[in-house]
Write an enzyme that holds these catalytic residues in place. Structure first.
Site, short mmCIF file in Angstrom:
data_model
loop_
_atom_site.label_atom_id
_atom_site.label_comp_id
_atom_site.label_asym_id
_atom_site.label_seq_id
_atom_site.Cartn_x
_atom_site.Cartn_y
_atom_site.Cartn_z
N ASN A 8 0.82 -1.21 0.00
CA ASN A 8 0.00 0.00 0.00
C ASN A 8 0.85 1.26 0.00
O ASN A 8 1.91 1.32 0.62
CB ASN A 8 -0.99 0.00 1.16
CG ASN A 8 -0.42 -0.34 2.51
OD1 ASN A 8 0.51 -1.13 2.64
ND2 ASN A 8 -0.96 0.26 3.55
N GLU B 207 0.21 5.34 0.48
CA GLU B 207 -0.82 6.27 0.96
C GLU B 207 -0.56 7.71 0.50
O GLU B 207 0.51 8.04 -0.01
CB GLU B 207 -0.89 6.19 2.49
CG GLU B 207 -1.29 4.79 2.95
CD GLU B 207 -1.52 4.67 4.44
OE1 GLU B 207 -1.12 5.57 5.22
OE2 GLU B 207 -2.13 3.64 4.83
N CYS C 266 -4.13 0.57 -2.56
CA CYS C 266 -3.97 -0.64 -1.75
C CYS C 266 -2.94 -1.58 -2.37
O CYS C 266 -2.64 -1.51 -3.56
CB CYS C 266 -5.29 -1.40 -1.66
SG CYS C 266 -6.58 -0.54 -0.75
N GLU D 200 -3.21 -4.71 -3.13
CA GLU D 200 -3.73 -5.58 -4.19
C GLU D 200 -3.71 -4.87 -5.53
O GLU D 200 -3.31 -5.43 -6.56
CB GLU D 200 -5.16 -6.02 -3.86
CG GLU D 200 -5.29 -6.86 -2.61
CD GLU D 200 -5.54 -6.03 -1.35
OE1 GLU D 200 -5.03 -4.90 -1.26
OE2 GLU D 200 -6.26 -6.52 -0.46
N CYS E 152 -10.45 -4.68 0.01
CA CYS E 152 -11.52 -3.68 0.04
C CYS E 152 -12.36 -3.78 -1.22
O CYS E 152 -12.01 -4.48 -2.19
CB CYS E 152 -10.94 -2.29 0.22
SG CYS E 152 -10.31 -1.54 -1.31
N CYS F 155 -10.59 -2.82 -4.53
CA CYS F 155 -9.67 -3.88 -4.98
C CYS F 155 -10.44 -5.05 -5.55
O CYS F 155 -10.02 -5.65 -6.55
CB CYS F 155 -8.77 -4.33 -3.83
SG CYS F 155 -7.54 -3.08 -3.43
N1 THU Z 1 -5.21 -1.64 2.53
C1 THU Z 1 -4.67 -2.45 1.57
O1 THU Z 1 -3.61 -2.16 1.02
N2 THU Z 1 -5.31 -3.59 1.26
C2 THU Z 1 -6.40 -4.07 1.93
O2 THU Z 1 -6.87 -5.16 1.64
C3 THU Z 1 -7.01 -3.29 3.01
C4 THU Z 1 -6.48 -1.91 3.17
C5 THU Z 1 -4.47 -0.43 2.92
C6 THU Z 1 -5.01 0.87 2.45
C7 THU Z 1 -4.45 1.82 3.50
O3 THU Z 1 -3.12 2.16 3.14
C8 THU Z 1 -4.41 0.98 4.76
O4 THU Z 1 -4.43 -0.37 4.34
C9 THU Z 1 -5.53 1.24 5.74
O5 THU Z 1 -6.75 1.14 5.09
#
Ligand code: THU
Length: 168
Positions: free
Chosen positions: A52, A54, A63, A65, A101, A104
């Site tokens: 991830n 941000e 994310c 994925e 999520c 994704c």
């Molecule tokens: N996140 C992911 O990378 N994948 C997931 O399956 C759930 C959430 C990340 C997005 C963000 O950077 C952090 O987790 C909190 O939501």
């Protein structure tokens, strides 16, 4: 959807999960401090990972994925056999599995369509003691996809796959 232990998933899935676990440590996560790793196994048995990334705008966050899908496409891979996802908090393990999520799941559906319809997903807790074995179509029922727009994505498959799916 079944729950498995690390010992009971195929060795290629174990390797995939270990790759996802390693890459989660590269998460750029100043806002959530949540570390997520994803790894895709391609048709050609290559592994492509994502983590991830941000943003101060929060909404622009990518994310793990989706990062993995885009990284794979950048390397020329659009067809997958499997996905592994794993996460941890800053100072706490996730006891539950890390489940993709909604955004994704939508992009995973596109990747599954390109991969012949579906692929297996190994969603793990941090300790890899609980692994949910599922599929993209199970994660994303009643999809809005290419067929909703009557779009044929076959031309976007590698040439070999196009030939295999349309034998002349
Ligand atoms: N996140 C992911 O990378 N994948 C997931 O399956 C759930 C959430 C990340 C997005 C963000 O950077 C952090 O987790 C909190 O939501």
């Amino acid at each position: 959807m079944e729950i498995q232990s690390f010992a009971n998933i195929p060795s290629e899935a174990q390797i995939l999960l270990l790759a996802a676990s390693a890459v989660k440590e590269h998460a750029y996560n100043p806002y959530s401090r949540f570390f997520v790793g994803a790894a895709l196994l391609t048709y050609s048995d290559d592994i492509v990972t994502g983590t991830n990334y941000e943003s101060a705008s929060y909404g622009a966050t990518i994310c793990a994925e989706r990062a993995a899908i885009v990284a794979a496409n950048t390397k020329g891979f659009r067809q997958f056999k499997a996905l592994a996802v794993i996460a941890r908090g800053e100072e706490n393990d996730m006891l539950e599995t890390c489940n993709p999520c909604g955004l994704c799941r939508q992009l995973l559906f596109e990747a599954a369509e390109l991969s012949g319809g579906d692929f297996v997903c190994y969603l793990s807790n941090t300790a890899m003691t609980k692994i949910r074995v599922t599929t993209v179509t199970e994660l994303f029922p009643l999809p809005f996809g290419p067929s909703s727009l009557k779009i044929n994505i076959q031309p976007y498959l590698p040439k070999e796959s196009q030939a295999a799916q349309n034998p002349s």
